[in-house]
Write a protein that holds these residues in place. Structure first.
Motif, short mmCIF file in Angstrom:
data_model
loop_
_atom_site.label_atom_id
_atom_site.label_comp_id
_atom_site.label_asym_id
_atom_site.label_seq_id
_atom_site.Cartn_x
_atom_site.Cartn_y
_atom_site.Cartn_z
N MET A 20 0.85 -1.18 0.00
CA MET A 20 0.00 0.00 0.00
C MET A 20 0.89 1.24 0.00
SD MET A 20 -2.83 -1.30 2.81
CE MET A 20 -1.61 -2.23 3.77
N PRO A 21 1.24 1.76 -1.18
CA PRO A 21 2.15 2.91 -1.25
C PRO A 21 1.62 4.07 -0.41
CG PRO A 21 1.78 1.98 -3.44
CD PRO A 21 0.81 1.30 -2.52
N THR A 22 2.46 4.56 0.49
CA THR A 22 2.03 5.55 1.47
C THR A 22 2.95 6.76 1.45
OG1 THR A 22 1.12 3.82 2.89
CG2 THR A 22 1.55 5.95 3.92
N GLY A 23 2.36 7.92 1.28
CA GLY A 23 3.10 9.16 1.35
C GLY A 23 2.98 9.80 2.72
N TYR A 24 4.09 10.30 3.22
CA TYR A 24 4.09 11.04 4.49
C TYR A 24 4.56 12.47 4.21
CZ TYR A 24 6.20 12.98 8.70
OH TYR A 24 6.58 13.83 9.70
N TYR A 25 3.83 13.44 4.72
CA TYR A 25 4.22 14.84 4.51
C TYR A 25 3.63 15.70 5.63
CZ TYR A 25 -0.44 14.86 2.30
OH TYR A 25 -1.78 14.69 2.05
N THR A 26 4.20 16.89 5.76
CA THR A 26 3.74 17.87 6.74
C THR A 26 3.31 19.13 6.02
OG1 THR A 26 5.31 16.99 8.35
CG2 THR A 26 4.33 19.14 8.84
N VAL A 27 2.17 19.68 6.40
CA VAL A 27 1.68 20.94 5.84
C VAL A 27 1.81 22.00 6.92
CG1 VAL A 27 -0.28 22.14 4.79
CG2 VAL A 27 0.06 19.69 4.37
N PRO A 28 2.72 22.97 6.74
CA PRO A 28 2.96 23.94 7.81
C PRO A 28 1.85 24.98 7.93
CG PRO A 28 4.38 24.38 5.92
CD PRO A 28 3.66 23.10 5.62
N VAL B 214 0.19 20.33 10.13
CA VAL B 214 -0.62 19.11 10.05
C VAL B 214 0.25 17.99 9.50
CG1 VAL B 214 -2.66 18.03 9.02
CG2 VAL B 214 -2.74 20.44 9.69
N TYR B 215 0.29 16.89 10.22
CA TYR B 215 1.08 15.72 9.84
C TYR B 215 0.17 14.71 9.17
CZ TYR B 215 4.79 17.64 12.74
OH TYR B 215 5.78 18.46 13.26
N ILE C 31 -4.27 18.06 1.27
CA ILE C 31 -3.79 16.91 0.50
C ILE C 31 -2.67 17.38 -0.42
CG2 ILE C 31 -4.39 15.27 -1.34
CD1 ILE C 31 -7.15 15.06 -0.11
N ARG C 32 -1.59 16.65 -0.47
CA ARG C 32 -0.50 16.98 -1.39
C ARG C 32 -0.78 16.36 -2.75
NH1 ARG C 32 5.48 15.36 0.31
NH2 ARG C 32 4.75 13.29 -0.34
N VAL D 99 -2.84 14.26 11.82
CA VAL D 99 -2.67 14.65 13.22
C VAL D 99 -2.46 16.15 13.23
CG1 VAL D 99 -1.35 14.28 15.35
CG2 VAL D 99 -1.66 12.39 13.72
N PHE D 100 -3.21 16.89 14.04
CA PHE D 100 -3.28 18.34 13.82
C PHE D 100 -3.44 19.18 15.08
CE2 PHE D 100 -7.35 16.30 13.61
CZ PHE D 100 -8.20 17.12 14.33
N VAL D 101 -3.48 18.56 16.26
CA VAL D 101 -3.65 19.31 17.51
C VAL D 101 -2.37 19.17 18.34
CG1 VAL D 101 -5.02 19.64 19.60
CG2 VAL D 101 -6.13 18.88 17.49
N PRO D 102 -1.54 20.20 18.40
CA PRO D 102 -0.26 20.07 19.12
C PRO D 102 -0.41 19.64 20.58
CG PRO D 102 -0.24 22.03 17.75
CD PRO D 102 -1.65 21.49 17.69
#
Length: 255
Positions: free
Chosen positions: A29-37, A52-53, A218-219, A76-79
């Protein structure tokens, strides 16, 4: 790095999501991980912008939508609560990576349901529990269920529902929180299953007529950030419910 995330929490979350993405990719299941500042799309529920992670998992070709792939998006989005996550399935256009914006979609199948329930969601839960700021290993996930199941999936739904309802406590969750769905039959199946196995702390919040201002980043294929939106305020209610559980250990409004 957004100052709202402490460096230690950000590093722990980065390591956990990177490892999760590698495991899911290794299982086909190809999975992308990224962070949106500094994303403000969750501000209607949280009151402020934050980094947002994100994990974005490619599952199977989309049903009845050629040129699209069914994806699982986890964020995940709540520090202050790194052990809170939101999950949604969506159809992603293969050509540019843009989401199909319609709460009637995607279409679920027995195969996709089985993959999500037995492979994807357990992996997401392994990310959240170790990040509990209280050190108790608790976490909470809010699941958005847009779309419809196909006919064979209705027959398999009781098995899937039983598995999820029986296992959420073992996976560190305080409760089941499913939101923004439009299918009365799915709710009926879930509530019957809940009654039979006597599962506590199940919150089913159907789609309402009031739009939500929440936008999930979404990236896209060209690395730009686009938003998945078109939610109702059932999502806001679900996030509020999850935060109550994480802060107090129970839902003070009861259900």
């Amino acid at each position: 790095m957004n100052r709202r995330w402490t460096p230690a929490t950000a590093l722990s979350l980065h390591a956990a999501l990177t490892s999760c993405a590698e495991r899911l990719t290794a299982r086909g299941m190809p999975t992308g991980y990224y962070t949106v500042p500094d994303w403000d799309g969750y501000a209607p529920a949280t009151g402020s912008a934050s980094d947002v992670y994100c994990l974005d998992v490619a599952l199977v070709p989309a049903l009845r939508r050629p040129g699209h792939t069914l994806h699982a998006l986890f964020q995940v989005f709540v520090p202050a609560q790194p052990n809170l996550g939101v999950f949604v399935l969506y159809d992603r256009r293969d050509s540019d990576g843009h989401p199909y914006q319609d709460p009637h979609w995607p279409r679920y199948s027995v195969r996709s349901d089985h993959t999500v329930a037995f492979s994807v969601l357990p992996e997401f839960d392994t990310v959240l529990a170790p990040l509990d700021p209280t050190g108790r290993g608790h976490s909470q996930r809010v699941d958005i269920w847009h779309g419809h199941a196909n006919l064979p999936d209705h027959f398999a739904a009781p098995v899937t529902a039983t598995t999820l309802l029986r296992n959420f406590r073992r996976r560190s969750q305080h409760a089941i929180i499913w939101v923004d769905y439009r299918v009365p039959a799915a709710e009926l199946i879930t509530r019957l299953t809940q009654a039979i196995i006597r599962a506590p702390h199940v919150h089913l919040i159907p789609r309402t007529g009031t739009p939500s201002g929440i936008r999930m980043p979404i990236r896209a294929a060209d690395d730009t950030i686009v938003a998945l939106a078109n939610f109702s305020d059932a999502l806001d209610d679900g996030i509020a419910c999850a935060l109550r559980y994480l802060r107090t250990g129970s839902d003070r409004d009861g259900q």
